[in-house]
Design a protein around this motif. Structure first.
Motif, PDB file in Angstrom:
ATOM      1  N   ASN A  44       0.857  -1.367  -0.051  1.00  0.00           N
ATOM      2  CA  ASN A  44       0.041   0.107   0.019  1.00  0.00           C
ATOM      3  C   ASN A  44       0.874   1.377  -0.020  1.00  0.00           C
ATOM      4  N   ASP A  45       0.392   2.426  -0.236  1.00  0.00           N
ATOM      5  CA  ASP A  45       0.888   3.646  -0.299  1.00  0.00           C
ATOM      6  C   ASP A  45       1.691   4.185   1.095  1.00  0.00           C
ATOM      7  N   GLN A  46       0.988   3.728   2.271  1.00  0.00           N
ATOM      8  CA  GLN A  46       1.564   4.271   3.581  1.00  0.00           C
ATOM      9  C   GLN A  46       2.757   3.343   3.763  1.00  0.00           C
ATOM     10  N   VAL A  47       2.686   2.071   3.488  1.00  0.00           N
ATOM     11  CA  VAL A  47       3.866   1.325   3.399  1.00  0.00           C
ATOM     12  C   VAL A  47       4.984   2.079   2.643  1.00  0.00           C
ATOM     13  N   ALA A  48       4.740   2.382   1.553  1.00  0.00           N
ATOM     14  CA  ALA A  48       5.672   2.748   0.511  1.00  0.00           C
ATOM     15  C   ALA A  48       6.132   3.983   1.013  1.00  0.00           C
ATOM     16  N   VAL A  69       7.127   1.416  -5.958  1.00  0.00           N
ATOM     17  CA  VAL A  69       5.746   1.532  -6.369  1.00  0.00           C
ATOM     18  C   VAL A  69       4.869   1.155  -5.188  1.00  0.00           C
ATOM     19  N   GLY A  70       3.952   2.069  -5.019  1.00  0.00           N
ATOM     20  CA  GLY A  70       2.710   1.825  -3.816  1.00  0.00           C
ATOM     21  C   GLY A  70       1.604   1.033  -4.422  1.00  0.00           C
ATOM     22  N   TYR A  71       0.559   0.956  -3.557  1.00  0.00           N
ATOM     23  CA  TYR A  71      -0.852   0.463  -4.047  1.00  0.00           C
ATOM     24  C   TYR A  71      -1.818   1.216  -3.415  1.00  0.00           C
ATOM     25  N   PRO A  84       6.852  12.106  -5.196  1.00  0.00           N
ATOM     26  CA  PRO A  84       5.608  11.611  -5.011  1.00  0.00           C
ATOM     27  C   PRO A  84       5.738  10.017  -5.728  1.00  0.00           C
ATOM     28  N   LEU A  85       4.770   9.202  -5.224  1.00  0.00           N
ATOM     29  CA  LEU A  85       4.789   7.925  -5.497  1.00  0.00           C
ATOM     30  C   LEU A  85       4.210   7.569  -6.878  1.00  0.00           C
ATOM     31  N   THR A  86       4.804   6.670  -7.521  1.00  0.00           N
ATOM     32  CA  THR A  86       4.038   5.795  -8.567  1.00  0.00           C
ATOM     33  C   THR A  86       2.956   4.823  -7.800  1.00  0.00           C
ATOM     34  N   THR A  87       1.852   4.548  -7.980  1.00  0.00           N
ATOM     35  CA  THR A  87       1.086   3.783  -7.517  1.00  0.00           C
ATOM     36  C   THR A  87      -0.019   2.971  -8.354  1.00  0.00           C
ATOM     37  N   VAL A  88      -0.638   2.007  -7.869  1.00  0.00           N
ATOM     38  CA  VAL A  88      -1.512   1.274  -8.497  1.00  0.00           C
ATOM     39  C   VAL A  88      -3.085   1.795  -8.014  1.00  0.00           C
ATOM     40  N   ASP A  89      -3.990   2.167  -8.977  1.00  0.00           N
ATOM     41  CA  ASP A  89      -5.164   2.954  -8.561  1.00  0.00           C
ATOM     42  C   ASP A  89      -6.247   1.755  -8.947  1.00  0.00           C
ATOM     43  N   LEU A  90      -6.951   1.081  -8.033  1.00  0.00           N
ATOM     44  CA  LEU A  90      -8.010   0.113  -8.090  1.00  0.00           C
ATOM     45  C   LEU A  90      -9.269   0.466  -8.324  1.00  0.00           C
ATOM     46  N   ASN A  91      -9.422   1.951  -8.379  1.00  0.00           N
ATOM     47  CA  ASN A  91     -10.754   2.616  -8.332  1.00  0.00           C
ATOM     48  C   ASN A  91     -11.829   1.913  -7.205  1.00  0.00           C
ATOM     49  N   LEU A  92     -11.401   2.050  -6.138  1.00  0.00           N
ATOM     50  CA  LEU A  92     -12.079   1.355  -5.035  1.00  0.00           C
ATOM     51  C   LEU A  92     -13.405   2.054  -4.865  1.00  0.00           C
ATOM     52  N   GLU A  93     -13.796   3.063  -5.250  1.00  0.00           N
ATOM     53  CA  GLU A  93     -15.221   3.697  -5.266  1.00  0.00           C
ATOM     54  C   GLU A  93     -16.011   2.878  -6.226  1.00  0.00           C
ATOM     55  N   GLN A  94     -15.469   2.583  -7.538  1.00  0.00           N
ATOM     56  CA  GLN A  94     -16.143   1.816  -8.448  1.00  0.00           C
ATOM     57  C   GLN A  94     -16.226   0.269  -8.054  1.00  0.00           C
ATOM     58  N   GLY A 120      -7.555  -1.752 -13.148  1.00  0.00           N
ATOM     59  CA  GLY A 120      -6.793  -0.807 -12.400  1.00  0.00           C
ATOM     60  C   GLY A 120      -6.020   0.049 -13.349  1.00  0.00           C
ATOM     61  N   ARG A 121      -5.421   0.912 -12.601  1.00  0.00           N
ATOM     62  CA  ARG A 121      -4.518   1.951 -13.423  1.00  0.00           C
ATOM     63  C   ARG A 121      -3.267   2.225 -12.736  1.00  0.00           C
ATOM     64  N   LEU A 122      -2.264   2.267 -13.587  1.00  0.00           N
ATOM     65  CA  LEU A 122      -0.989   2.874 -13.044  1.00  0.00           C
ATOM     66  C   LEU A 122      -0.733   4.313 -13.088  1.00  0.00           C
ATOM     67  N   VAL A 123      -0.737   5.019 -11.881  1.00  0.00           N
ATOM     68  CA  VAL A 123      -0.485   6.416 -11.673  1.00  0.00           C
ATOM     69  C   VAL A 123       0.778   6.583 -11.756  1.00  0.00           C
TER      70      VAL A 123
END
Length: 134
Positions: A44-48, A69-71, A84-94, A120-123
């Motif tokens: 996750n991004d917090q760990v990253a 890379v975070g998540y 700023p992190l590169t992170t994976v966005d799972l679109n949790l709202e959707q 998902g998408r890579l940010v």
């Protein structure tokens, strides 16, 4: 997928709490065992963000020496991380909305079956880039 790119993992995954403190601890463990590590994928991004803290403390440059890379694309951590992190966005709202719709359909007597894939998408942030070859 790593093997296809001629790469291999640095060892087994490390597990701990989902916190910056754990990220700092895990980074120290990983780098003590495998100082040649040039990329770290975090759960996750917090760990990253914690991993990034330790890398900076140890004089490692992000992404020049080690890419991260975070998540989750948790903006609070991804945007405020240095860099700023590169992170994976799972679109949790959707993802949540889809789950609720399927639950409501099942409660109405229309249960679904099978696998539902949510893209998902890579940010891309500044924490990734080509690491130098050693």
């Amino acid at each position: 997928m790593l093997a296809e790119a001629g790469l291999s993992p640095a060892g087994d995954p490390l597990y701990g709490e989902w916190s910056q403190r754990w990220g700092r601890h895990a980074a120290r463990l990983l780098l003590a065992a495998r100082p040649e590590v040039d990329a770290i994928f975090c759960g996750n991004d917090q760990v990253a963000a914690g991993v990034a803290d330790t890398l900076r403390d140890l004089g490692r440059r992000i992404p020049d020496d080690v890419a991260i890379v975070g998540y989750d694309n948790w903006e609070f951590f991804a945007a405020d991380c240095r860099p700023p992190l590169t992170t994976v966005d799972l679109n949790l709202e959707q993802l949540g909305a889809t789950a609720v719709n399927h639950l409501l359909a099942a409660l109405d007597g229309n249960p679904g079956s099978g696998v539902i894939r949510q893209p998902g998408r890579l940010v891309v942030g500044e924490s990734t880039g080509p690491a130098p070859h050693r």
